[in-house]
Write an enzyme that holds these catalytic residues in place. Structure first.
Site, mmCIF file in Angstrom:
data_model
loop_
_atom_site.group_PDB
_atom_site.id
_atom_site.type_symbol
_atom_site.label_atom_id
_atom_site.label_comp_id
_atom_site.label_asym_id
_atom_site.label_seq_id
_atom_site.Cartn_x
_atom_site.Cartn_y
_atom_site.Cartn_z
ATOM 1 C CG LEU A 125 33.628 27.295 65.532
ATOM 2 C CD1 LEU A 125 34.081 27.650 64.128
ATOM 3 C CD2 LEU A 125 32.113 27.176 65.590
ATOM 4 N N PRO A 126 34.022 23.373 67.806
ATOM 5 C CG PRO A 126 32.045 22.218 68.201
ATOM 6 C CD PRO A 126 32.596 23.388 67.464
ATOM 7 C CE LYS A 176 43.098 23.362 75.560
ATOM 8 N NZ LYS A 176 41.929 24.005 74.958
#
Length: 282
Positions: free
Chosen positions: A55-56, A158
């Site tokens: 999801l964003p 990340k």
């Protein structure tokens, strides 16, 4: 990202059920050979053994898991591949633990090309035993995973990776613009860079200059790939993380400001390599 990842799961023999808020995405999912869809997240959680989410934003993830966990089953595995704040991932991990479920925060690197080719890298944070259970899922969608540590660790990795990604893309776009305006053919400069010390993912795989390399989103008017808006979101996550730990991020700030200008031009939904077009038109 989700569609090609689902294709690889299907190719590796998994029964795959999908859900998306986008009706277009749901239609695309239904066209995948062997895939099924459900209308609600609660229905999803009640009928599968493992759930992979992407999801964003942090808020989207928190909201989705509040719903998913209401219908979860003990020992159910959840793998979230979203790039969100480490704190949000830790919060979801705690929510899952309280429900007797297993949760991994496993954001990916490799872009749409990596998702299509099944060569993604997963940066995993959470319980290492849960990672062993989820290894079959991950190996069906990617070629490598790295266990980074407890919950939230994968997100730290990340975010820092994408800080570098954004900065190197800007550097490649800026340098390529100088070369092209100096009369050099972009494919020749790309071949030099990619056999020299300037070589990086932005120069070799996702080169920002149309025609410099094959299969780059720049060859399709930046229509596909990793959206500039998402790169900007990740760079801002990097700034927030740096603020929490008292680290200085001068180049990250410059990159954030550049992508804010790109967004103002209406290019937020284009691939982030559109930084080259920004420099070209200055």
């Amino acid at each position: 990202m989700g569609i090609p990842m689902a294709k690889n799961l299907l190719k590796n023999g998994y029964a795959v059920v999908g859900n998306d808020v986008s009706t277009n995405r749901m239609e695309m999912f239904r066209k995948l050979d062997g895939a099924q869809t459900v209308d609600t997240l609660r229905e999803m959680a009640a009928n599968v053994d493992a759930i992979v989410t992407m999801l964003p934003e942090s808020d989207h993830v928190l909201s989705a898991y509040e719903t998913l966990l209401k219908s979860s089953k003990p020992e159910q595995i959840f793998v979230d591949c979203s790039t969100i704040s480490p704190e949000s991932s830790k919060k979801v991990s705690d929510m899952a633990t309280r429900k007797g479920c297993k949760f991994l925060g496993a954001p990916v690197s490799g872009g749409v090309v990596g998702a299509e080719n099944g060569t993604l890298t997963f940066m995993v944070g959470g319980d290492e035993a849960a990672l062993k259970e989820a290894s079959g899922l991950l190996s069906s969608m990617g070629s490598r995973w790295v266990y980074c540590g407890p919950a939230g660790s994968g997100l730290i990795a990340k975010i820092c990776n994408n800080m570098i990604l954004g900065m190197t893309m800007v550097a490649v776009a800026e340098a390529m613009n100088v070369a092209v305006k100096s009369g050099m053919e972009p494919n020749i400069l790309a071949s030099v860079i990619n056999t020299s010390s300037g070589r990086c993912w932005a120069s070799e795989i996702n080169n920002p200059v149309p025609g410099a390399v094959e299969k780059s989103p720049s060859n399709d008017d930046y229509q596909k790939g990793f959206k500039a808006a998402l790169l900007l979101k990740d760079m801002r996550l990097g700034e927030s993380l740096a603020k929490e730990v008292g680290a200085t991020t001068l180049l990250t700030r410059e990159t954030v400001e550049l992508y804010e200008e790109i967004s103002k031009k209406g290019w937020a939904d284009r691939d982030f390599s559109i930084a080259y077009k920004y420099f070209k038109e200055l």
